[in-house]
Write a protein that holds these residues in place. Structure first.
Motif, mmCIF file in Angstrom:
data_model
loop_
_atom_site.group_PDB
_atom_site.id
_atom_site.type_symbol
_atom_site.label_atom_id
_atom_site.label_comp_id
_atom_site.label_asym_id
_atom_site.label_seq_id
_atom_site.Cartn_x
_atom_site.Cartn_y
_atom_site.Cartn_z
ATOM 1 N N LYS A 110 8.872 13.170 -5.092
ATOM 2 C CA LYS A 110 8.750 14.020 -6.465
ATOM 3 C C LYS A 110 9.148 13.146 -7.402
ATOM 4 C CE LYS A 110 8.804 18.849 -4.927
ATOM 5 N NZ LYS A 110 10.069 19.856 -4.228
ATOM 6 N N THR A 111 10.476 12.528 -7.476
ATOM 7 C CA THR A 111 11.117 11.831 -8.260
ATOM 8 C C THR A 111 10.626 10.294 -8.492
ATOM 9 O OG1 THR A 111 12.871 11.441 -6.856
ATOM 10 C CG2 THR A 111 13.158 13.204 -8.623
ATOM 11 N N GLY A 112 10.072 9.923 -7.222
ATOM 12 C CA GLY A 112 9.706 8.540 -7.120
ATOM 13 C C GLY A 112 10.987 7.635 -7.323
ATOM 14 N N SER A 154 0.897 -1.203 -0.045
ATOM 15 C CA SER A 154 -0.086 -0.018 -0.054
ATOM 16 C C SER A 154 0.720 1.501 0.042
ATOM 17 C CB SER A 154 -1.137 -0.025 1.209
ATOM 18 O OG SER A 154 -0.600 -0.710 2.276
ATOM 19 N N LEU A 155 2.079 1.005 -0.093
ATOM 20 C CA LEU A 155 3.154 2.392 -0.237
ATOM 21 C C LEU A 155 3.080 2.633 -1.817
ATOM 22 C CD1 LEU A 155 5.943 1.391 2.219
ATOM 23 C CD2 LEU A 155 4.228 3.019 2.634
ATOM 24 N N THR A 156 2.083 3.505 -2.308
ATOM 25 C CA THR A 156 1.956 3.881 -3.695
ATOM 26 C C THR A 156 3.332 4.592 -3.911
ATOM 27 O OG1 THR A 156 -0.371 3.858 -3.309
ATOM 28 C CG2 THR A 156 0.565 5.011 -5.449
ATOM 29 N N VAL A 157 3.863 4.462 -5.111
ATOM 30 C CA VAL A 157 5.076 5.429 -5.645
ATOM 31 C C VAL A 157 5.184 5.415 -7.132
ATOM 32 C CG1 VAL A 157 6.584 3.312 -5.420
ATOM 33 C CG2 VAL A 157 7.440 5.694 -5.028
ATOM 34 N N GLN A 158 5.481 6.409 -7.682
ATOM 35 C CA GLN A 158 5.796 6.449 -9.031
ATOM 36 C C GLN A 158 7.225 5.664 -9.392
ATOM 37 O OE1 GLN A 158 3.003 7.832 -10.637
ATOM 38 N NE2 GLN A 158 4.328 8.329 -11.736
ATOM 39 N N SER A 159 7.093 4.866 -10.107
ATOM 40 C CA SER A 159 8.098 4.216 -10.222
ATOM 41 C C SER A 159 8.431 4.068 -11.984
ATOM 42 C CB SER A 159 7.875 2.475 -10.090
ATOM 43 O OG SER A 159 8.898 1.677 -10.463
ATOM 44 N N ASP A 179 13.596 6.057 -9.687
ATOM 45 C CA ASP A 179 14.097 6.415 -10.970
ATOM 46 C C ASP A 179 15.563 5.550 -11.008
ATOM 47 O OD1 ASP A 179 15.401 7.450 -9.169
ATOM 48 O OD2 ASP A 179 15.201 9.826 -9.752
ATOM 49 N N GLN A 180 16.181 6.198 -12.162
ATOM 50 C CA GLN A 180 17.381 5.564 -12.606
ATOM 51 C C GLN A 180 18.453 5.606 -11.296
ATOM 52 O OE1 GLN A 180 17.581 3.765 -15.173
ATOM 53 N NE2 GLN A 180 19.618 3.177 -15.047
ATOM 54 N N ALA A 181 18.219 6.818 -10.678
ATOM 55 C CA ALA A 181 19.441 7.073 -9.458
ATOM 56 C C ALA A 181 18.836 6.011 -8.522
ATOM 57 C CB ALA A 181 19.120 8.707 -9.178
ATOM 58 N N TYR A 182 17.552 5.686 -8.124
ATOM 59 C CA TYR A 182 17.027 4.741 -7.094
ATOM 60 C C TYR A 182 17.785 3.160 -7.544
ATOM 61 C CZ TYR A 182 14.285 2.326 -3.703
ATOM 62 O OH TYR A 182 13.674 1.475 -2.787
ATOM 63 N N TYR A 183 17.422 2.962 -8.657
ATOM 64 C CA TYR A 183 17.785 1.729 -9.417
ATOM 65 C C TYR A 183 19.300 1.635 -9.200
ATOM 66 C CZ TYR A 183 19.384 -1.299 -12.808
ATOM 67 O OH TYR A 183 20.039 -2.326 -13.605
ATOM 68 N N GLU A 184 20.272 2.558 -9.582
ATOM 69 C CA GLU A 184 21.802 2.348 -9.511
ATOM 70 C C GLU A 184 21.915 2.231 -8.056
ATOM 71 O OE1 GLU A 184 23.303 2.071 -11.960
ATOM 72 O OE2 GLU A 184 22.497 2.834 -13.585
#
Ligand SMILES: [Zn+2]
Length: 315
Positions: A230-232, A151-156, A234-239
């Motif tokens: 704001k950014t959800g 239930s932790l909605t996020v833009q991915s 993203d590539q930075a989170y993934y890296e």
């Protein structure tokens, strides 16, 4: 019309993929494990699975989710830990209906016991192959109040998702982007990148409570380092988290192989009653007492009691 069908297919596949390490994660874990099986264990796996591939057996527990016959498996994909806890406690966190830690202990025992009917051991094998993957996914060792991050909605990557799905699927899909040959290629790449030291270290930890605790330590950092709203994701989170993601898949594969080699590797050895337990079903728990501190069957329910044959005593 076509679009409607495509939409249905898409939403079905999204539903299926939102459930656990996405299918690819499970296939990767199984494929890493399969390369490290002893000849004896590999032969027994083949004998139990028949024509089913290891990759398929690893995803079976998710595929039967819509079959009500298997509703009893649903709680076995995860374990809930109280908010504020700093570690998993096998006894405190045991659930009446069972959870992933006691399920792995229980079905490891069933798999080892060659006196059990083949169908029971096949079920145990499919569950083990799946659950060893799931227990290494941080959000499968998490909190009840947000459904393990569901239930932790996020833009991915620009799409609506949730933190559970991010770790089940989205990050793996990001990792697979541009990988020719998909999960099979990635399995081989990850397997080859495992150092002998990692293999030794991961393989020496055989207690599912310890695996859950590693995941939970990661889970806690993932709550602290939640993606910027704001950014959800993203590539930075993934890296940033890519090494963690890869190591959890690798460790799960190494440990699945160790477990299967131990359970199936020595012909006839485990047919003996363990700890001289005499007649009757061999307790699934006897070799793994440390995993469930105190009493072997924490809640009398799904726990590690070896008295019930696999599944049959489960609602
Ligand atoms: Zn699962």
């Amino acid at each position: 019309m076509l679009r409607a069908i495509a939409g249905t297919v898409l939403s079905l596949s999204l539903t299926a993929s939102a459930l656990a390490w996405g299918a690819d994660g499970h296939r990767i874990v199984g494929t890493i494990a399969s390369a490290a099986l002893t000849d004896q264990a590999a032969a027994e796996v083949r004998d139990l699975l028949g024509d089913e591939t290891i990759a398929d057996a690893c995803t079976w527990a998710d595929e039967v989710r819509n079959d009500r016959t298997y509703d009893w498996i649903k709680p076995l994909h995860y374990i809930n830990v109280p908010r504020g806890a700093t570690s998993v406690d096998g006894r405190r966190d045991a659930a009446k209906e069972g959870e992933i830690v006691s399920a792995i202990i229980r079905y490891r025992g069933v798999l080892k016991d060659r006196s059990r009917p083949k169908e029971e051991r096949l079920l145990a094998l499919r569950l083990i192959m799946h659950m060893v993957g799931d227990i290494h996914q941080p959000f499968h060792v998490s909190y009840k109040d947000d459904k393990g991050g569901n239930s932790l909605t996020v833009q991915s990557f620009g799409k609506k998702s949730n933190m559970h799905k991010v770790w089940d699927t989205d990050l793996i899909q990001a990792r697979l982007k541009g990988v020719k040959g998909g999960w099979a290629t990635l399995s081989a790449d990850l397997r080859e990148s495992i150092t002998p030291e990692q293999r030794r270290q991961w393989g020496s930890v055989t207690d599912p409570v310890a695996w859950a605790n590693e995941s939970f330590a990661i889970t806690r950092t993932l709550y602290r380092d939640a993606p910027n709203p704001k950014t959800g994701v993203d590539q930075a989170y993934y890296e940033h988290f890519r090494p963690v993601l890869e190591q959890r898949l690798e460790a799960a594969g190494v440990r699945l192989a160790v477990l299967l080699n131990d359970a199936l590797g020595t012909p006839g050895a485990s047919a003996k009653p363990e700890q001289g337990s005499g007649k009757g079903p061999a307790p699934a728990t006897s070799p793994v007492q440390p995993a469930a501190p105190g009493k072997p069957a924490p809640s009398g329910g799904g726990g590690a009691s070896g008295a019930n044959p696999a599944g049959s005593g489960t609602p």
